[in-house]
Design an enzyme around this catalytic site. Structure first.
Site, PDB file in Angstrom:
ATOM      1  N   LYS A   1       0.839  -1.211   0.000  1.00  0.00           N
ATOM      2  CA  LYS A   1       0.000   0.000   0.000  1.00  0.00           C
ATOM      3  C   LYS A   1       0.874   1.261   0.000  1.00  0.00           C
ATOM      4  O   LYS A   1       0.661   2.177  -0.800  1.00  0.00           O
ATOM      5  CB  LYS A   1      -0.904   0.025   1.244  1.00  0.00           C
ATOM      6  N   ASN A   2       1.855   1.284   0.897  1.00  0.00           N
ATOM      7  CA  ASN A   2       2.629   2.522   1.036  1.00  0.00           C
ATOM      8  C   ASN A   2       3.577   2.763  -0.141  1.00  0.00           C
ATOM      9  O   ASN A   2       4.093   3.867  -0.296  1.00  0.00           O
ATOM     10  CB  ASN A   2       3.409   2.515   2.354  1.00  0.00           C
TER      11      ASN A   2
ATOM     12  N   CYS B   1      -5.754  12.907  11.778  1.00  0.00           N
ATOM     13  CA  CYS B   1      -6.263  11.570  11.498  1.00  0.00           C
ATOM     14  C   CYS B   1      -6.324  10.828  12.814  1.00  0.00           C
ATOM     15  O   CYS B   1      -6.023  11.384  13.859  1.00  0.00           O
ATOM     16  CB  CYS B   1      -5.373  10.842  10.499  1.00  0.00           C
TER      17      CYS B   1
ATOM     18  N   ARG C   1      -1.699  15.315  11.802  1.00  0.00           N
ATOM     19  CA  ARG C   1      -0.808  14.867  10.724  1.00  0.00           C
ATOM     20  C   ARG C   1      -0.455  16.060   9.849  1.00  0.00           C
ATOM     21  O   ARG C   1      -0.967  16.210   8.733  1.00  0.00           O
ATOM     22  CB  ARG C   1      -1.504  13.782   9.924  1.00  0.00           C
TER      23      ARG C   1
ATOM     24  N   ILE D   1       1.480  18.842   7.413  1.00  0.00           N
ATOM     25  CA  ILE D   1       2.301  18.697   6.199  1.00  0.00           C
ATOM     26  C   ILE D   1       3.254  19.894   6.055  1.00  0.00           C
ATOM     27  O   ILE D   1       3.608  20.289   4.962  1.00  0.00           O
ATOM     28  CB  ILE D   1       1.441  18.512   4.915  1.00  0.00           C
TER      29      ILE D   1
ATOM     30  N   ASP E   1       4.140   1.049  12.089  1.00  0.00           N
ATOM     31  CA  ASP E   1       2.923   0.377  11.610  1.00  0.00           C
ATOM     32  C   ASP E   1       2.826  -1.075  12.075  1.00  0.00           C
ATOM     33  O   ASP E   1       1.749  -1.665  12.027  1.00  0.00           O
ATOM     34  CB  ASP E   1       2.870   0.406  10.072  1.00  0.00           C
TER      35      ASP E   1
ATOM     36  N   ARG F   1      -8.520  -0.543   4.277  1.00  0.00           N
ATOM     37  CA  ARG F   1      -7.634   0.473   3.688  1.00  0.00           C
ATOM     38  C   ARG F   1      -6.270  -0.127   3.357  1.00  0.00           C
ATOM     39  O   ARG F   1      -5.566   0.386   2.486  1.00  0.00           O
ATOM     40  CB  ARG F   1      -7.425   1.637   4.677  1.00  0.00           C
TER      41      ARG F   1
END
Ligand code: UD1
Length: 417
Positions: A22-23, A116, A121, A123, A306, A398
């Protein structure tokens, strides 16, 4: 909306193939915005975040087709530079499109991705870096507008923290900028190497991905490419945790074992044996895990944040106490209260969790609080006596193509209802 039901205490055995990462795929999908042509993204996992990224591409003017595990993107006609509010909100990592959109169109408008479930989170590092490449930034009504009337220009950028997303955004913005960009203290995650490989196949000139200094020589334009996305190391680590809590023995296939060194070393200490054969890894777990010395989440090659929730879940039935220190995200322990419903003995203070292993945990009704927190509940449920019902599994979707299918193949009593 469906739930996951697990009847615990089945020992996992057999083989499982690991999906594409995914990442890795999310920044690669964003990178297709830069190409003037068609890309074939193979081994693309079927995930809700991927579907959200496709919506963003289509809204920008790309044509997409997602069949099997191949996503075809034709970016020839991209002309829009605004990502609407609802699409930004659908996926937190939508800020990854920023660098690619400015690189392609000279402008980008996004709404602020905000917080989130893992805490705020920001930027700010992304914005600062884009400014140093020559973008001007205006903020209004929760939106951020970037423009670069004369195009972006390469520069020297020193990141104050090796943020994964900021490193990716800088690479994306600089591949078609004028001149050379040097990024220091950048993130070294394998997914950044995968992004650079894809971009280089498209004609970019990126050197040093996976090291702490990346050098990008700007090129005029990029073509499409035929690319195979790397395996998902966090999904692989989830299945290691699942085997570990059930005292199982499983073969995890289609992975890059080197990417899992920090996980393997913790589980070895917990009593698991590992055998690596090329791109496969056999994990053989003892009946009961040992506690391990303090684990700290760190940037790569350290222990991945994670994988922390699944590690903690698997240690709930270990012999002894383990301390886990979460160094990357501020609010990552929300799933702990759900694990406690299964009888787990875990105390949390700030960024430190202490897991006191107990003999037996039991099934309960739990709610997935976030993606990896949800996966941790699945792992814990496999080791709990009786039935666990997990709700809000959209979080899990997700990042996992089909966790129920994979664990059923391995002999777990698990279903989606
Ligand atoms: C990526 C991964 C995510 C993983 C994380 C850390 C993707 C799609 N997501 O997220 O699964 O958990 O790396 O390995 O690849 N920060 C700032 N300002 C910024 C950027 C980041 O303060 O401008 C902070 C964040 O709030 C966080 C920390 O830095 O506390 C790490 O964030 P970062 O490395 O950027 O993670 P992501 O790219 O968001």
């Amino acid at each position: 909306m469906s739930d996951i039901i697990v009847e615990g205490l089945s020992r996992l055995e057999g083989s499982v193939n690991i999906q594409g990462s995914k990442n890795a795929v999310l920044p690669i999908i964003a990178a297709t915005v830069l190409s003037n042509g068609r890309s074939y993204i193979n081994n693309c996992p079927y995930l809700s975040d991927v579907l959200a990224s496709i919506k963003i591409l289509e809204c920008l003017g790309a044509e997409c087709k997602f069949e099997g595990n191949t996503l075809t993107v034709d970016s020839t006609n991209i002309d829009n530079y605004c990502v609407p509010d609802n699409l930004m909100r659908e996926m937190r990592s939508s800020s990854l499109f920023l660098g690619a959109i400015i690189g392609r169109t000279g402008k980008a408008v996004i709404c602020n991705p905000g917080g989130c479930e893992l805490g705020p989170r920001p930027i700010d590092l992304h914005i600062k870096a884009l400014k140093s490449l020559g973008a001007t930034v205006n903020e209004y009504n929760g939106c951020i507008e970037f423009s670069s009337d004369n195009g972006l220009k390469g520069n020297e950028i020193q990141l104050s923290f090796p943020s994964v997303g900021a490193t990716e955004n800088i690479i994306l913005a600089s591949v078609t900028a004028k001149g050379r960009t040097v990024v220091r203290n950048c993130a070294r995650e394998p997914e950044i190497v995968d992004l650079a490989r894809y971009l280089n196949l498209c004609g970019a000139k990126i050197k040093g991905a996976g090291k702490d200094t990346v050098i990008v020589e700007g090129v005029k334009q990029l073509n499409g490419a035929d690319y195979f996305v790397m395996p998902d190391r966090i999904v692989a680590s989830t299945y290691i945790s699942a085997a570990a809590i059930t005292g199982g023995k499983i073969n995890i296939k289609n992975i890059y074992p080197d990417n899992l060194n920090s996980i393997i070393s913790v589980y070895k200490e917990a009593g698991c044996n590992f055998e690596i054969n090329g791109n496969s890894l056999v994990v053989d777990a003892p009946n009961r895990l040992n506690a391990v010395s303090t684990v700290r989440s760190l940037v790569y090659p350290g222990f991945p944040t994670d994988s922390g929730p699944m590690l903690i879940a698997s240690l709930t039935k270990s012999k002894g106490s383990t301390i886990f220190v979460e160094n990357i995200f501020e609010n990552r322990f929300r799933y702990v209260d759900e694990l406690k419903r299964m009888g787990a003995d875990i105390s949390v203070e700030g960024k430190v969790a202490v897991v006191d292993g107990i003999n037996e945990t039991y099934g309960a009704n739990c709610e997935a609080t976030d993606l990896r927190g949800g996966a941790a509940l699945v792992v814990a449920a496999l080791g709990a006596k009786g039935k666990t019902k997990i709700t809000k599994i959209e979080h899990i979707k997700r990042g996992y193509e089909d966790i129920v299918r994979d664990l059923s193949y391995l002999g777990a009593d698990i279903k989606e209802v």
